[in-house]
Design a protein around this motif. Structure first.
Motif, PDB file in Angstrom:
ATOM      1  N   ALA A 308       0.831  -1.209   0.000  1.00  0.00           N
ATOM      2  CA  ALA A 308       0.000   0.000   0.000  1.00  0.00           C
ATOM      3  C   ALA A 308       0.864   1.257   0.000  1.00  0.00           C
ATOM      4  O   ALA A 308       2.020   1.231   0.413  1.00  0.00           O
ATOM      5  N   ARG A 309       0.270   2.333  -0.488  1.00  0.00           N
ATOM      6  CA  ARG A 309       0.946   3.628  -0.447  1.00  0.00           C
ATOM      7  C   ARG A 309       0.502   4.323   0.841  1.00  0.00           C
ATOM      8  O   ARG A 309      -0.685   4.522   1.071  1.00  0.00           O
ATOM      9  N   TYR A 310       1.466   4.685   1.664  1.00  0.00           N
ATOM     10  CA  TYR A 310       1.157   5.357   2.920  1.00  0.00           C
ATOM     11  C   TYR A 310       1.477   6.842   2.795  1.00  0.00           C
ATOM     12  O   TYR A 310       2.486   7.206   2.184  1.00  0.00           O
ATOM     13  N   ILE A 311       0.616   7.660   3.381  1.00  0.00           N
ATOM     14  CA  ILE A 311       0.848   9.092   3.224  1.00  0.00           C
ATOM     15  C   ILE A 311       1.246   9.774   4.523  1.00  0.00           C
ATOM     16  O   ILE A 311       1.729  10.904   4.515  1.00  0.00           O
ATOM     17  N   ARG A 312       1.063   9.091   5.639  1.00  0.00           N
ATOM     18  CA  ARG A 312       1.338   9.784   6.890  1.00  0.00           C
ATOM     19  C   ARG A 312       1.388   8.789   8.038  1.00  0.00           C
ATOM     20  O   ARG A 312       0.769   7.735   7.978  1.00  0.00           O
ATOM     21  N   ALA A 313       2.114   9.129   9.083  1.00  0.00           N
ATOM     22  CA  ALA A 313       2.117   8.342  10.315  1.00  0.00           C
ATOM     23  C   ALA A 313       1.983   9.312  11.476  1.00  0.00           C
ATOM     24  O   ALA A 313       2.311  10.493  11.340  1.00  0.00           O
ATOM     25  N   PHE A 314       1.477   8.827  12.586  1.00  0.00           N
ATOM     26  CA  PHE A 314       1.400   9.697  13.755  1.00  0.00           C
ATOM     27  C   PHE A 314       1.422   8.853  15.016  1.00  0.00           C
ATOM     28  O   PHE A 314       1.211   7.641  14.969  1.00  0.00           O
ATOM     29  N   SER A 315       1.710   9.502  16.125  1.00  0.00           N
ATOM     30  CA  SER A 315       1.762   8.793  17.396  1.00  0.00           C
ATOM     31  C   SER A 315       0.868   9.488  18.403  1.00  0.00           C
ATOM     32  O   SER A 315       0.695  10.702  18.354  1.00  0.00           O
ATOM     33  N   GLY A 316       0.345   8.699  19.319  1.00  0.00           N
ATOM     34  CA  GLY A 316      -0.405   9.253  20.438  1.00  0.00           C
ATOM     35  C   GLY A 316       0.070   8.571  21.702  1.00  0.00           C
ATOM     36  O   GLY A 316       0.743   7.539  21.645  1.00  0.00           O
ATOM     37  N   VAL A 317      -0.258   9.158  22.837  1.00  0.00           N
ATOM     38  CA  VAL A 317       0.144   8.548  24.102  1.00  0.00           C
ATOM     39  C   VAL A 317      -1.090   8.170  24.914  1.00  0.00           C
ATOM     40  O   VAL A 317      -1.952   9.001  25.174  1.00  0.00           O
ATOM     41  N   ARG A 318      -1.162   6.894  25.281  1.00  0.00           N
ATOM     42  CA  ARG A 318      -2.234   6.463  26.176  1.00  0.00           C
ATOM     43  C   ARG A 318      -1.782   6.741  27.611  1.00  0.00           C
ATOM     44  O   ARG A 318      -0.748   6.242  28.030  1.00  0.00           O
ATOM     45  N   GLN A 459      -0.080  15.974   1.169  1.00  0.00           N
ATOM     46  CA  GLN A 459       0.157  16.333   2.566  1.00  0.00           C
ATOM     47  C   GLN A 459       0.429  17.824   2.750  1.00  0.00           C
ATOM     48  O   GLN A 459       1.299  18.236   3.508  1.00  0.00           O
ATOM     49  N   GLY A 460      -0.318  18.603   1.999  1.00  0.00           N
ATOM     50  CA  GLY A 460      -0.269  20.042   2.208  1.00  0.00           C
ATOM     51  C   GLY A 460       0.837  20.765   1.476  1.00  0.00           C
ATOM     52  O   GLY A 460       0.960  21.980   1.597  1.00  0.00           O
ATOM     53  N   SER A 461       1.665  20.045   0.695  1.00  0.00           N
ATOM     54  CA  SER A 461       2.813  20.743   0.129  1.00  0.00           C
ATOM     55  C   SER A 461       2.407  21.803  -0.897  1.00  0.00           C
ATOM     56  O   SER A 461       3.102  22.797  -1.057  1.00  0.00           O
ATOM     57  N   PHE A 462       1.291  21.598  -1.578  1.00  0.00           N
ATOM     58  CA  PHE A 462       0.811  22.641  -2.492  1.00  0.00           C
ATOM     59  C   PHE A 462      -0.225  23.554  -1.827  1.00  0.00           C
ATOM     60  O   PHE A 462      -0.167  24.766  -1.938  1.00  0.00           O
ATOM     61  N   HIS A 485       4.451  30.854   9.398  1.00  0.00           N
ATOM     62  CA  HIS A 485       3.318  29.936   9.562  1.00  0.00           C
ATOM     63  C   HIS A 485       3.374  28.828   8.512  1.00  0.00           C
ATOM     64  O   HIS A 485       3.090  27.669   8.789  1.00  0.00           O
ATOM     65  N   MET A 486       3.726  29.218   7.297  1.00  0.00           N
ATOM     66  CA  MET A 486       3.793  28.265   6.203  1.00  0.00           C
ATOM     67  C   MET A 486       4.883  27.227   6.487  1.00  0.00           C
ATOM     68  O   MET A 486       4.655  26.025   6.387  1.00  0.00           O
ATOM     69  N   ARG A 487       6.046  27.710   6.880  1.00  0.00           N
ATOM     70  CA  ARG A 487       7.157  26.812   7.199  1.00  0.00           C
ATOM     71  C   ARG A 487       6.775  25.878   8.355  1.00  0.00           C
ATOM     72  O   ARG A 487       7.014  24.672   8.291  1.00  0.00           O
ATOM     73  N   ASP A 488       6.164  26.437   9.390  1.00  0.00           N
ATOM     74  CA  ASP A 488       5.795  25.616  10.548  1.00  0.00           C
ATOM     75  C   ASP A 488       4.774  24.547  10.168  1.00  0.00           C
ATOM     76  O   ASP A 488       4.815  23.421  10.676  1.00  0.00           O
ATOM     77  N   PHE A 489       3.880  24.913   9.279  1.00  0.00           N
ATOM     78  CA  PHE A 489       2.884  23.944   8.803  1.00  0.00           C
ATOM     79  C   PHE A 489       3.567  22.787   8.069  1.00  0.00           C
ATOM     80  O   PHE A 489       3.281  21.622   8.316  1.00  0.00           O
ATOM     81  N   PHE A 490       4.507  23.115   7.184  1.00  0.00           N
ATOM     82  CA  PHE A 490       5.216  22.051   6.458  1.00  0.00           C
ATOM     83  C   PHE A 490       6.055  21.207   7.418  1.00  0.00           C
ATOM     84  O   PHE A 490       6.138  19.989   7.268  1.00  0.00           O
ATOM     85  N   ASN A 491       6.671  21.853   8.383  1.00  0.00           N
ATOM     86  CA  ASN A 491       7.448  21.098   9.377  1.00  0.00           C
ATOM     87  C   ASN A 491       6.548  20.147  10.154  1.00  0.00           C
ATOM     88  O   ASN A 491       6.922  19.017  10.449  1.00  0.00           O
ATOM     89  N   GLU A 492       5.349  20.615  10.463  1.00  0.00           N
ATOM     90  CA  GLU A 492       4.397  19.786  11.195  1.00  0.00           C
ATOM     91  C   GLU A 492       3.962  18.587  10.355  1.00  0.00           C
ATOM     92  O   GLU A 492       3.940  17.453  10.832  1.00  0.00           O
ATOM     93  N   ARG A 493       3.619  18.837   9.100  1.00  0.00           N
ATOM     94  CA  ARG A 493       3.185  17.733   8.236  1.00  0.00           C
ATOM     95  C   ARG A 493       4.321  16.721   8.053  1.00  0.00           C
ATOM     96  O   ARG A 493       4.091  15.528   7.936  1.00  0.00           O
ATOM     97  N   PHE A 494       5.540  17.223   8.032  1.00  0.00           N
ATOM     98  CA  PHE A 494       6.707  16.349   7.833  1.00  0.00           C
ATOM     99  C   PHE A 494       6.858  15.341   8.967  1.00  0.00           C
ATOM    100  O   PHE A 494       7.308  14.211   8.751  1.00  0.00           O
ATOM    101  N   LYS A 495       6.482  15.753  10.187  1.00  0.00           N
ATOM    102  CA  LYS A 495       6.558  14.809  11.303  1.00  0.00           C
ATOM    103  C   LYS A 495       5.773  13.551  10.961  1.00  0.00           C
ATOM    104  O   LYS A 495       6.117  12.458  11.381  1.00  0.00           O
ATOM    105  N   GLY A 496       4.699  13.740  10.205  1.00  0.00           N
ATOM    106  CA  GLY A 496       3.872  12.603   9.802  1.00  0.00           C
ATOM    107  C   GLY A 496       4.401  11.847   8.601  1.00  0.00           C
ATOM    108  O   GLY A 496       4.115  10.667   8.427  1.00  0.00           O
ATOM    109  N   THR A 497       5.171  12.511   7.755  1.00  0.00           N
ATOM    110  CA  THR A 497       5.583  11.847   6.506  1.00  0.00           C
ATOM    111  C   THR A 497       6.986  11.256   6.565  1.00  0.00           C
ATOM    112  O   THR A 497       7.299  10.367   5.787  1.00  0.00           O
ATOM    113  N   ARG A 498       7.808  11.716   7.502  1.00  0.00           N
ATOM    114  CA  ARG A 498       9.226  11.346   7.416  1.00  0.00           C
ATOM    115  C   ARG A 498       9.490   9.852   7.538  1.00  0.00           C
ATOM    116  O   ARG A 498      10.470   9.351   6.992  1.00  0.00           O
TER     117      ARG A 498
END
Lengths: 528, 427
Positions: A308-318, A459-462, A485-498
């Motif tokens: 599958a093609r994955y577009i993002r990952a994220f973590s949460g804390v229980r 993932q928001g790059s455009f 704001h734009m840079r911070d948004f891309f940095n945030e999305r990157f946490k999910g894509t890296r």
């Protein structure tokens, strides 16, 4: 340049700290009872585990082997929410499937286990299971159908806040961080906070203080001198596929383990989770190892997950209550805890933590009962019977909904800014004007949280560029801060894509980086 | 239509239709080498039109550098394996000269390479250090350095380009900059697209209408900036005529890719190369490349059937992930066409730093193939894969073209070097 800090004072009946679904739920519950609240969050709505989970409305079957009490709570609460918050819920139904190698004894016994909890769990044939979900493995040997569903936690939190605002002008302040409490005579007298966007200081005087900070609840309780909140942190990592792979929630029919739930959500699917004990909340982010484990384990149920093609990952804390113990954190109780801190000599402070998305309403109800009681308010809870009303500015988080609104409005002047998810200019206008937490200079992160912008394959790059340019155009941004704001948004999305950048996503990343850094120079704003 | 095998033969086959591939064909034309060029994407359409050589220096990529030539000298000490460090300065200069003058002769004039970088304006209102700019953009860089009064004009319905944004981010350094929004002639409602606007400006009547609008928007100001829409095939003529009609100085600012300046290059190459004798097969992917006695055999398919090309030499200019020259898999980076070894980080964990916009860049971006001093790709044993195979462009290891602002530089310089080596081989 030194700036004199502005000081501001606010009074409210109840201060709720923590903008997850529970905090938002308490806000609405108390509004029904005639109490005015102020909800604050260090970041924004659903910034913690409320936004970092599967979006699964548990039927309860998942907890049947480890925690009967939680299983029953889930069954009851999911039934209520399907009635009162139907716009946030998709009744997908769920499957539990066992594949070669899983324990046949556990698999055979599953319906019998569900029975005492009153959960409708029906065995279905392998053929029928594969008709429902063609991507299921050929190595399936047992399958059950359960009333699992999916829920959009962002819309849920937004609507709770919007409704509380409508009932009695209760309000929400994002990026407002609690710095310290002032205690006096067995009570919290005030809470001193900082607005992290403007750096101004805010003092809040309330009659009651609620700590609904989820995994951060221990830290907040300690600020009030309370030593009775002891949490362990269990980090879970999930990944989002580009396509919706199944129509049902698919659970692995075995005691909870890694990568054993695949949840459809709008146009995508969410695979998870892992479970790793962590010591702090600062470094919580997906790792390559967790991604690989989820994919490997998930592949046993759904082989297509391997390619599958994955577009993002994220973590949460229980947040887990320390007394829980046990070897696997997923086996620990998923119940919640409400602490009134009376043993800590405080009579106007309580902490609600633990639990899960499915039981947020019940958590809010119990907390509100305590808070209202302490204020000699005997109005009953209404959230289990009164449906959550819709609100225009909160409708943009629903996957696949933006294009419908856009086609319906049929306004050629209303241009699409996010082309993956079809988010038009009018959505941005509405969010900036009316959404809970809206403000004059909203960050792209805050707008994205209130819409589908940036959730698609790019993932928001455009759209990050287009939305920023639109905000400049509309006068919301007027200097270099907009680029930040734009840079911070891309940095945030990157946490999910890296951690999921391979295959087509690597091409996407190269294009994004060439655009953001190579052309626009967002990696070098300080020197530009 | 019956399927028929088509065979071509050439002295050089260039694989790739990005900047490096087209540059290689241009240099080969210059040397009278019979060339066939094949590529699967229109990567060149993603260029902004700016041709940068070196805008920022590894390893920290701090401030933009003014003197790219001196920058390369510094890089020779710190990063000797960077592709730009393996080519003499004079050759890089000549490569840029030949490349830009070729484009100029074909109708897209460029400034020649100079001693220093100039500041290219971006649609965000930031500045990009670049060596050469299209003539249509030159006035903008000059007006910025002179801080002349200037109006940036945008168009109702054209999203992603906001003159207010450009001005908001430049006004601290360019006080006499202002913004204005106008309607594009005959496209007053709904969304409009740069490519469509550019093509409509090839029509004299549209230019006359736009000229009136621009003149009125400019007021007393004599210099105006527009998004890049000034025609598709003859941008210099379009600009010149608009300047005559308005009495203004006019320049373009690139828009988000794929933008008009990139599409201009692609269309120009696709139109002119066949006339100049290059066998150009765009939009096709090479399925197979095998090396035989004294050359190579390329196999591909288009909608009319199979095509084979026999070439005495091959330049691999297939780019990185975006163009398919490199493939990023769960288990690592590979080169799909010949399975050449790829120099790369030990594991996927090391590909990316924590922060996207980290100025030091990401390790995976310096992954790539190794070449010998003649730009021949190396095999698993560190020996040239074939004496007939050369490589050029950003597929080469040891460079981060994004952080270094050196994408065009690496493409053009290495293409020049590779063609020079091809010529030696053919002799």
């Amino acid at each position: 340049m030194t700036q004199k800090q502005k000081r501001q004072t606010v009074e409210t009946d109840v201060l709720i700290i923590g903008g997850g679904v529970t905090g938002a739920g308490i806000m609405r519950d108390l509004a029904f009872r005639g109490l005015q609240t102020l909800l604050i969050d260090r970041k924004d709505l659903c910034a913690g585990a409320s936004g970092g989970n599967h979006g699964l409305l548990h039927s309860g079957s998942r907890y049947i082997s480890s925690d009967l009490h939680s299983a029953i709570e889930c069954r009851e609460e999911s039934t209520i929410l399907k009635h009162v918050a139907s716009q946030c819920i998709e009744e997908t139904g769920g499957l539990f499937v066992a594949v070669e190698g899983d324990d046949p004894g556990f698999a055979e016994n599953f319906a019998a286990l569900c029975q005492p909890a009153g959960i409708a769990c029906n065995p279905i044939s392998i053929d029928d299971a594969k008709k429902l979900e063609p991507l299921l493995s050929d190595k399936l040997f047992k399958a059950y159908k359960v009333p699992d569903a999916t829920v959009d936690p962002f819309r849920l939190a937004l609507l709770n806040v919007a409704h509380a605002r409508m009932i009695n002008s209760s309000s929400f302040r994002p990026h407002t961080e609690l710095l310290h409490f002032t205690l006096k005579d067995g009570k919290i007298e005030s809470a001193t906070c900082r607005d992290n966007q403007t750096n101004s200081i805010l003092t809040i005087y309330a009659n009651q203080y609620v700590n609904a900070c989820g995994a951060w609840a221990m830290n907040i309780a300690q600020l009030a001198g309370c030593k009775d909140v002891n949490l362990l942190y269990s980090k879970g990592t999930l990944l989002v596929s580009h396509d919706r792979l199944t129509t049902h929630v698919v659970n692995r029919l075995r005691p909870p383990g890694d990568g054993d739930i695949l949840v459809p959500g709008g146009t995508v699917s969410v695979l998870g989770t892992t479970s790793i004990r962590v010591d702090d909340l600062i470094t919580v982010k997906p790792t390559v190892a967790e991604i690989d484990i989820n994919v490997r384990e998930g592949t046993a149920m759904i082989p297509a997950l391997a390619k599958a093609r994955y577009i993002r990952a994220f973590s949460g804390v229980r947040p887990l209550l320390q007394s829980a113990g046990g070897s696997d954190d997923r086996e620990a109780t998923r119940g919640f805890a409400l602490l009134d801190h009376s043993t800590q000599n405080l009579s106007n402070f309580c902490t609600i933590t633990g639990g899960k998305l499915t039981t947020y309403r019940l958590m809010a109800e119990k907390t509100s009962d305590l808070v209202a009681g302490r204020l000699n308010n005997s109005e009953p809870c209404q959230t289990h019977v009164t449906p959550l009303p819709d609100e225009e500015s909160c409708k943009w988080t629903e996957p696949g909904a933006s294009p419908k609104y856009w086609y319906k409005a049929n306004d050629p002047e209303d241009m699409i800014l996010c082309e993956c998810e079809m988010v038009p200019q009018s959505a941005i206008d509405e969010i900036v004007k009316d959404a809970p937490g809206a403000e004059k200079e909203m960050t792209l992160k805050a707008i994205a949280l209130r819409s589908r912008a940036g959730k698609g394959p790019c993932q928001g790059s455009f759209c990050g560029i287009r939305i920023a340019s639109y905000l400049y155009d509309q006068g919301h941004y007027h200097d270099k801060t907009g680029l930040i704001h734009m840079r911070d948004f891309f940095n945030e999305r990157f946490k999910g894509t890296r951690t999921v950048t391979w295959g087509l996503q690597a091409a996407q990343m190269e294009l994004a980086e060439a655009l953001h850094c190579g052309l626009l120079g967002l990696d070098n704003l300080e020197n530009n | 239509m019956s399927e028929e095998d088509r065979h071509f033969s050439a002295e050089l086959a260039v694989i790739g239709t990005g900047l490096a591939g087209f540059a290689a064909s241009i240099f080969a034309l210059k040397r009278n080498i019979k060339t066939a060029q094949v590529g699967n994407t229109g990567a060149v359409a993603y260029t902004t039109g700016y041709l940068d050589l070196l805008g920022s220096l590894a390893p920290d990529y701090l401030a933009s550098i003014e003197d790219p030539w001196q920058g390369i000298e510094q890089l020779r000490d710190s990063h000797p394996r960077h592709p730009l460090c393996r080519i003499p300065k004079d050759d890089i200069f000549t490569a840029f000269e030949q490349f830009t003058s070729f484009l100029g002769k074909c109708g897209i004039a460029y400034t020649p390479p100079g001693e220093f970088n100039v500041s290219g304006l971006t649609p965000a209102g930031t500045l990009k250090p670049t060596l050469c700019v299209p003539a249509t953009m030159q006035v903008g860089s000059a007006a910025f350095s002179q801080k002349e009064p200037c109006v940036i004009i945008d168009f109702k319905g054209l999203k992603g380009f906001s003159s207010r944004q450009v001005v908001a981010n430049l006004k601290d350094r360019w006080p006499k900059l202002s913004s204005k929004r106008v309607e594009f002639p005959d496209m007053v409602s709904g969304e409009i697209y740069p490519e469509v606007m550019a093509r409509s400006l090839e029509v004299p009547a549209t230019r006359e209408k736009l000229a009136k609008i621009l003149a009125s928007a400019a007021g007393d100001v004599k210099v105006i900036g527009l998004p890049a829409i000034l025609g598709m095939h003859a941008p210099d003529l379009v600009r010149e005529e608009l300047e005559q009609l308005t009495g203004l100085q006019i320049f373009e600012i690139p828009t988000m890719p794929p933008s008009v300046p990139g599409i201009r290059l692609r269309e120009m190459f696709e139109q002119l190369f066949p006339q100049k004798g290059v066998t150009l097969i765009p939009q096709q992917k090479v399925d197979r490349l095998v090396f035989i006695e004294n050359g190579a055999q390329l196999s591909l398919n288009d909608s009319f059937g199979p095509i084979s090309i026999h070439a005495k030499s091959v330049i691999l200019a297939t780019g990185r992930f975006l163009s398919g020259g490199l493939k990023a898999g769960v288990d690592g980076v590979s080169e799909p066409l010949l399975k050449l070894p790829v120099t790369q980080p030990d594991s996927r964990r090391e590909w990316y730093r924590e922060k996207y916009t980290d100025r030091r860049g990401h390790a995976v971006n310096s992954a790539g193939i190794e070449v010998d001093s003649s730009f021949r790709p190396l095999d698993n044993h560190g020996r040239p894969y074939s004496k007939n195979l050369f490589a050029a462009g950003v597929i080469l290891a040891h460079q981060d073209w994004i952080r270094g602002r050196c994408g065009a530089g690496v493409a053009i310089a290495t293409a020049y070097k590779a063609v020079e080596e091809v010529e030696k081989l053919l002799k």
